[in-house]
Design an enzyme around this catalytic site. Structure first.
Site, PDB file in Angstrom:
ATOM      1  N   ASP A 149      43.752  27.290  40.442  1.00  0.00           N
ATOM      2  CA  ASP A 149      43.466  28.665  40.856  1.00  0.00           C
ATOM      3  C   ASP A 149      44.407  29.633  40.141  1.00  0.00           C
ATOM      4  O   ASP A 149      44.856  30.617  40.718  1.00  0.00           O
ATOM      5  CB  ASP A 149      43.625  28.783  42.376  1.00  0.00           C
ATOM      6  CG  ASP A 149      42.984  30.041  42.934  1.00  0.00           C
ATOM      7  OD1 ASP A 149      42.132  30.625  42.248  1.00  0.00           O
ATOM      8  OD2 ASP A 149      43.361  30.452  44.052  1.00  0.00           O
ATOM      9  N   CYS A 203      22.574  21.784  51.517  1.00  0.00           N
ATOM     10  CA  CYS A 203      22.609  22.893  52.488  1.00  0.00           C
ATOM     11  C   CYS A 203      21.255  23.072  53.171  1.00  0.00           C
ATOM     12  O   CYS A 203      21.191  23.553  54.302  1.00  0.00           O
ATOM     13  CB  CYS A 203      23.005  24.195  51.790  1.00  0.00           C
ATOM     14  SG  CYS A 203      24.756  24.310  51.364  1.00  0.00           S
ATOM     15  N   CYS A 209      26.749  30.004  57.390  1.00  0.00           N
ATOM     16  CA  CYS A 209      27.858  30.726  56.767  1.00  0.00           C
ATOM     17  C   CYS A 209      27.505  32.183  56.512  1.00  0.00           C
ATOM     18  O   CYS A 209      28.350  33.078  56.653  1.00  0.00           O
ATOM     19  CB  CYS A 209      28.277  30.041  55.471  1.00  0.00           C
ATOM     20  SG  CYS A 209      26.977  29.913  54.218  1.00  0.00           S
ATOM     21  N   CYS A 213      29.525  35.546  58.783  1.00  0.00           N
ATOM     22  CA  CYS A 213      30.494  36.370  58.056  1.00  0.00           C
ATOM     23  C   CYS A 213      30.719  37.707  58.759  1.00  0.00           C
ATOM     24  O   CYS A 213      29.778  38.482  58.946  1.00  0.00           O
ATOM     25  CB  CYS A 213      30.030  36.612  56.624  1.00  0.00           C
ATOM     26  SG  CYS A 213      31.193  37.589  55.652  1.00  0.00           S
ATOM     27  N   CYS A 256      40.367  34.350  55.752  1.00  0.00           N
ATOM     28  CA  CYS A 256      39.306  34.221  56.760  1.00  0.00           C
ATOM     29  C   CYS A 256      38.641  32.879  56.562  1.00  0.00           C
ATOM     30  O   CYS A 256      38.283  32.512  55.438  1.00  0.00           O
ATOM     31  CB  CYS A 256      38.287  35.348  56.597  1.00  0.00           C
ATOM     32  SG  CYS A 256      36.893  35.274  57.757  1.00  0.00           S
ATOM     33  N   CYS A 259      33.346  31.193  57.569  1.00  0.00           N
ATOM     34  CA  CYS A 259      32.213  30.514  56.937  1.00  0.00           C
ATOM     35  C   CYS A 259      32.437  29.007  56.861  1.00  0.00           C
ATOM     36  O   CYS A 259      31.479  28.232  56.830  1.00  0.00           O
ATOM     37  CB  CYS A 259      31.926  31.102  55.559  1.00  0.00           C
ATOM     38  SG  CYS A 259      33.257  30.937  54.345  1.00  0.00           S
ATOM     39  N   CYS A 263      30.415  25.824  59.267  1.00  0.00           N
ATOM     40  CA  CYS A 263      29.627  24.933  58.412  1.00  0.00           C
ATOM     41  C   CYS A 263      29.533  23.535  59.029  1.00  0.00           C
ATOM     42  O   CYS A 263      30.550  22.899  59.314  1.00  0.00           O
ATOM     43  CB  CYS A 263      30.268  24.845  57.031  1.00  0.00           C
ATOM     44  SG  CYS A 263      29.399  23.701  55.915  1.00  0.00           S
TER      45      CYS A 263
END
Length: 366
Positions: A149, A203, A209, A213, A256, A259, A263
């Site tokens: 990242d 999915c 999700c 939100c 946060c 989501c 799941c």
């Protein structure tokens, strides 16, 4: 990076060894992706053109290098992808509901699960380098560069192509074996390792999700407007929190998880194997007023070695001021108003504006 080269090493045997070395370093899974990400370029450019990256200008500055590993690091012919689980080992069964319950208590403070321990950038980067060193011991010197990242890398795209999971509708990687509670890292290499197979998406018609939100940041399946995302607003965004989104932030002060909490695949989330992701005591059950009482020295001490430190004390106070305003609206607690007023005169202009907004949330009867 050296020039791409051929190798007479048994690829399958080497991959098996890589998996073993990776697990000994705390990784849960590795894969190998090709560097041709051309099919991802249109989506990336459309996302940037719509401004969904917000103030993350580095994403636009690097342009298509994000989708072209061999341009970002010349000589790259493969990308080793790695997954490291971070769900604290102390997380009890039903941890998702426990987190939702915390969100429902206005005076509590909510910090994303991944940030309650040590900074993952440091943990993964060091261990990715150790994995690369171990590979060098096996095959000799080779060109490589590790990322966590930390550069314009399409890590979810690479991870999904290498079989670590699939891109969920919230844009995070999902795994049938581990949900999404994990970090990703990559090693760009000039060694033509055998590719690992991708996995299909699972999915289906689920949109949990998207529906959960708080700020409707997931504007469509597989499409996130970061400018509305609470993780972006509390971490990446350095200016005022948009007025229209402050109430929706609730008591979320760093990141946060909604989501992910909702799941269904996260019922399979794996506990971390490294102690680095154990929850620090100050983030085990924090309250907004306790954190608001920190001085800058307290903040620096408690966040040493933590990903939270990167936002700095000013943004930390800004986020807390918004959460305290939401708590004041919900509870009318006079202690909140007193604590906010006590910091108003000494606050920076950015924090003061959020304090004044927070104080204006007092119910009329207060």
């Amino acid at each position: 990076m050296h020039q791409a080269r051929e190798t007479d090493i048994d690829g399958a045997a080497l991959l098996a060894k890589l998996n073993g070395w990776a697990r000994s370093l705390g990784f849960s899974q590795i894969g190998v992706a090709d560097v041709d990400l051309a099919s991802a370029e249109p989506g990336l450019m459309a996302w940037l053109e719509r401004g969904f990256h917000g103030q993350m200008h580095y994403m636009a500055a690097h342009g298509l290098k994000r989708a072209r590993p061999a341009e970002l690091v010349p000589g790259t012919v493969r990308v080793i992808t790695a997954r490291m689980d971070y769900l604290p080992h102390t997380a009890p069964a039903g941890w998702q509901q426990i987190e939702f319950d915390r969100l429902a208590r206005p005076l509590d403070a909510t910090v994303s699960l991944y940030a309650r321990g040590r900074d993952y950038h440091k943990v993964l980067r060091a261990r990715l380098q150790k994995l690369a060193d171990r590979l060098a011991e096996e095959i000799g010197p080779f060109g490589h560069r590790a990322f966590t990242d930390s550069a314009p890398v399409l890590e979810v795209e690479l991870a999904s192509r290498s079989g670590l999971g699939w891109r969920g509708k919230h844009t995070l990687l999902l795994s049938r074996e581990a949900g999404s509670s994990f970090f990703l890292g990559e090693i760009y290499v000039d060694v033509p390792l055998p590719l690992t197979e991708s996995t299909p998406a699972h999915c289906g018609s689920c949109r949990a999700c998207i529906d959960v939100c708080p700020t409707q940041a997931i504007v469509g399946e597989y499409r996130l407007d970061a400018r509305r995302c609470i993780s972006y607003l509390t971490i990446e965004h350095d200016g005022p929190i948009p007025l229209a989104l402050r109430a929706s932030m609730g008591n979320r002060i760093y990141g946060c998880d909604d989501c992910q909490l909702t799941c269904p695949w996260n019922k399979y989330a794996k506990r971390a194997v490294l102690p680095d992701f154990d929850v620090r005591s100050v983030f085990d059950a924090p309250t907004l007023l306790a954190l608001w009482g920190w001085s800058e020295a307290d903040f620096l001490r408690h966040t040493e070695g933590s990903a939270i430190r990167r936002i700095g004390f000013e943004r930390w106070q800004r986020n807390l001021a918004v959460a305290l305003g939401n708590a004041l609206r919900a509870t009318g607690d006079a202690d909140i108003a007193q604590a906010l007023q006590g910091r108003r005169d000494s606050a920076t202009a950015l924090v003061r504006e959020h304090i004044e907004w927070a104080l204006a949330q007092r119910p009329q009867a207060c």
